[in-house]
Design a protein around this motif. Structure first.
Motif, mmCIF file in Angstrom:
data_model
loop_
_atom_site.group_PDB
_atom_site.id
_atom_site.type_symbol
_atom_site.label_atom_id
_atom_site.label_comp_id
_atom_site.label_asym_id
_atom_site.label_seq_id
_atom_site.Cartn_x
_atom_site.Cartn_y
_atom_site.Cartn_z
ATOM 1 N N ALA A 81 -27.031 15.445 9.990
ATOM 2 C CA ALA A 81 -25.782 16.169 9.716
ATOM 3 C C ALA A 81 -25.400 17.040 10.908
ATOM 4 O O ALA A 81 -26.242 17.650 11.554
ATOM 5 N N THR A 82 -24.111 17.103 11.181
ATOM 6 C CA THR A 82 -23.595 17.941 12.273
ATOM 7 C C THR A 82 -22.829 19.158 11.739
ATOM 8 O O THR A 82 -22.507 20.071 12.500
ATOM 9 N N ILE A 83 -22.512 19.137 10.426
ATOM 10 C CA ILE A 83 -21.867 20.298 9.811
ATOM 11 C C ILE A 83 -22.779 20.802 8.698
ATOM 12 O O ILE A 83 -23.715 20.108 8.272
ATOM 13 N N CYS A 84 -22.534 21.997 8.243
ATOM 14 C CA CYS A 84 -23.356 22.625 7.213
ATOM 15 C C CYS A 84 -23.389 21.766 5.950
ATOM 16 O O CYS A 84 -22.355 21.231 5.523
ATOM 17 N N THR A 85 -24.595 21.602 5.388
ATOM 18 C CA THR A 85 -24.741 20.760 4.198
ATOM 19 C C THR A 85 -24.586 21.554 2.896
ATOM 20 O O THR A 85 -24.746 20.985 1.807
ATOM 21 N N ALA A 86 -24.247 22.858 2.978
ATOM 22 C CA ALA A 86 -23.990 23.637 1.763
ATOM 23 C C ALA A 86 -22.688 23.145 1.134
ATOM 24 O O ALA A 86 -21.751 22.736 1.836
ATOM 25 N N PRO A 143 -19.975 24.277 11.511
ATOM 26 C CA PRO A 143 -20.964 23.455 12.232
ATOM 27 C C PRO A 143 -22.406 23.891 11.953
ATOM 28 O O PRO A 143 -22.672 25.074 11.718
ATOM 29 N N ARG A 144 -23.271 22.922 11.946
ATOM 30 C CA ARG A 144 -24.705 23.208 11.755
ATOM 31 C C ARG A 144 -25.238 23.952 12.970
ATOM 32 O O ARG A 144 -24.940 23.608 14.112
ATOM 33 N N THR A 145 -26.093 24.982 12.726
ATOM 34 C CA THR A 145 -26.607 25.796 13.830
ATOM 35 C C THR A 145 -28.123 25.732 13.949
ATOM 36 O O THR A 145 -28.684 26.192 14.949
ATOM 37 N N GLY A 146 -28.815 25.212 12.961
ATOM 38 C CA GLY A 146 -30.272 25.249 12.979
ATOM 39 C C GLY A 146 -30.910 23.969 13.509
ATOM 40 O O GLY A 146 -30.317 22.897 13.519
ATOM 41 N N VAL A 147 -32.131 24.141 13.991
ATOM 42 C CA VAL A 147 -32.944 23.003 14.407
ATOM 43 C C VAL A 147 -33.849 22.567 13.268
ATOM 44 O O VAL A 147 -34.036 21.365 13.041
ATOM 45 N N PHE A 148 -34.366 23.559 12.526
ATOM 46 C CA PHE A 148 -35.263 23.251 11.407
ATOM 47 C C PHE A 148 -34.562 23.367 10.046
ATOM 48 O O PHE A 148 -35.195 23.378 9.004
ATOM 49 N N HIS A 149 -33.252 23.500 10.083
ATOM 50 C CA HIS A 149 -32.472 23.487 8.835
ATOM 51 C C HIS A 149 -31.111 22.876 9.157
ATOM 52 O O HIS A 149 -30.728 22.707 10.324
ATOM 53 N N THR A 150 -30.369 22.552 8.119
ATOM 54 C CA THR A 150 -29.059 21.894 8.308
ATOM 55 C C THR A 150 -27.927 22.768 7.779
ATOM 56 O O THR A 150 -26.910 22.269 7.285
ATOM 57 N N TRP A 151 -28.076 24.086 7.855
ATOM 58 C CA TRP A 151 -27.029 24.995 7.408
ATOM 59 C C TRP A 151 -26.327 25.623 8.603
ATOM 60 O O TRP A 151 -26.801 25.582 9.731
ATOM 61 N N CYS A 152 -25.212 26.260 8.298
ATOM 62 C CA CYS A 152 -24.573 27.116 9.292
ATOM 63 C C CYS A 152 -25.313 28.452 9.321
ATOM 64 O O CYS A 152 -26.211 28.695 8.503
ATOM 65 N N TYR A 168 -38.189 24.696 2.491
ATOM 66 C CA TYR A 168 -36.892 24.059 2.648
ATOM 67 C C TYR A 168 -37.063 22.704 3.307
ATOM 68 O O TYR A 168 -37.733 22.567 4.334
ATOM 69 N N VAL A 169 -36.476 21.717 2.705
ATOM 70 C CA VAL A 169 -36.505 20.358 3.249
ATOM 71 C C VAL A 169 -35.072 19.930 3.498
ATOM 72 O O VAL A 169 -34.280 19.812 2.554
ATOM 73 N N PRO A 170 -34.677 19.736 4.760
ATOM 74 C CA PRO A 170 -33.293 19.324 5.033
ATOM 75 C C PRO A 170 -32.965 18.027 4.311
ATOM 76 O O PRO A 170 -33.770 17.109 4.213
ATOM 77 N N THR A 171 -31.742 17.981 3.783
ATOM 78 C CA THR A 171 -31.322 16.779 3.057
ATOM 79 C C THR A 171 -30.857 15.685 4.004
ATOM 80 O O THR A 171 -30.921 14.507 3.660
ATOM 81 N N ASP A 172 -30.367 16.083 5.158
ATOM 82 C CA ASP A 172 -29.857 15.081 6.095
ATOM 83 C C ASP A 172 -30.050 15.605 7.514
ATOM 84 O O ASP A 172 -29.317 16.470 7.983
ATOM 85 N N TRP A 173 -31.064 15.074 8.207
ATOM 86 C CA TRP A 173 -31.344 15.525 9.570
ATOM 87 C C TRP A 173 -30.242 15.143 10.547
ATOM 88 O O TRP A 173 -30.111 15.755 11.605
#
Length: 264
Positions: A9-14, A20-29, A2-7
């Motif tokens: 981002a503060t909300i889920c990129t799905a 809100p985004r919850t991960g450090v190594f991902h940009t999903w909720c 998995y490669v985050p699309t936007d480091w």
């Protein structure tokens, strides 16, 4: 991988998600991350990698706490890895129709749906079969709708009555419903009535179908008789002729036990 699309981002990129985004190594909720995790676990399990459910005989992929999603859900809902036995559905005994010989369930007033419908239509839960067998002769079928008046000699039609007081009968000859008195008159006299020919009820009873009480008249004469009948006292305009129109009328009356009064 998995490669985050936007480091940043503060909300889920799905797509369509505003959590809100919850991960450090991902940009999903959290929800979308868990969905992706299960998807990857199934993919690995399909090719022989990854953990399996710890329940004996279950080869589904591990979901959490050592169990697959199915067993983990059972444990959370029922407190056991086995499904509880289903409670047997025992129907309570329902009351049956009060009509003798009918075992159907009660719908209203102590009757089943069929007998309750008869009550609404005819005023009684049990009515005589007015249809009869399909191959029954038309005259016999017609006769079941007749009752005789021994005092006046009228043959009264007890089937469907239209708004004008005349009986209606379905002859089944492609003509639909016809006036009952006109149909029987033609059947027993052998005459063919045209549209211009009217049948005047000399007995002054519109649902009477006895041919002897019917007189062939023109529209003008029928109107004149109607006007005179309204002006005269009831029953004193003229007396119905009881002489039969044909031998068929005599036979019909004898066969079906209808009054036959002879006037000389």
């Amino acid at each position: 991988m998995y490669v985050p699309t936007d480091w940043t981002a503060t909300i889920c990129t799905a797509d369509g998600c505003d959590k809100p985004r919850t991960g450090v190594f991902h940009t999903w909720c959290k929800s979308h991350y868990q969905q992706d995790l299960r998807r990857r676990q199934k993919e690995r399990h399909a090719v022989g990698f990854g953990r399996s459910c710890s329940v004996d005989g279950c080869d589904k992929p591990h979901d959490a706490n050592g169990y697959c999603g199915m067993h983990r859900g059972r444990l959370a809902r029922h407190g056991s890895l086995e499904l509880p036995p289903r409670a047997s559905k025992v129907k309570a005994d329902k009351a049956t129709c009060s009509v003798e010989g009918c075992a159907k369930e009660v719908k209203a007033l102590g009757w089943c749906g069929s007998h309750y419908s008869n009550y609404l239509r005819h005023g009684a839960p049990v009515v005589a079969n007015m249809r009869g067998p399909r191959d029954e002769p038309k005259l016999d079928k017609f006769a079941r709708h007749l009752t005789g008046d021994d005092e006046t000699g009228c043959w009264l039609y007890s089937g469907i009555i239209n708004e004008d007081g005349y009986g209606k009968f379905n002859s089944g000859q492609g003509r639909g419903e016809v006036k009952a008195h006109r149909w029987l008159y033609q059947e027993l006299t052998g005459r063919t009535l045209t549209r211009a020919t009217q049948l005047d009820h000399t007995c002054e009873v519109r649902h009477c179908v006895r041919p002897s009480h019917l007189l062939e008249v023109s529209q003008a004469l029928h109107n004149a008789h109607t006007a005179a009948r309204k002006a005269a006292p009831a029953g004193q305009f003229y007396k119905a002729d009881e002489s039969p129109r044909s031998l068929a009328e005599v036979g019909f009356a004898i066969t079906h036990k209808l009054p036959m009064i002879w006037n000389t």
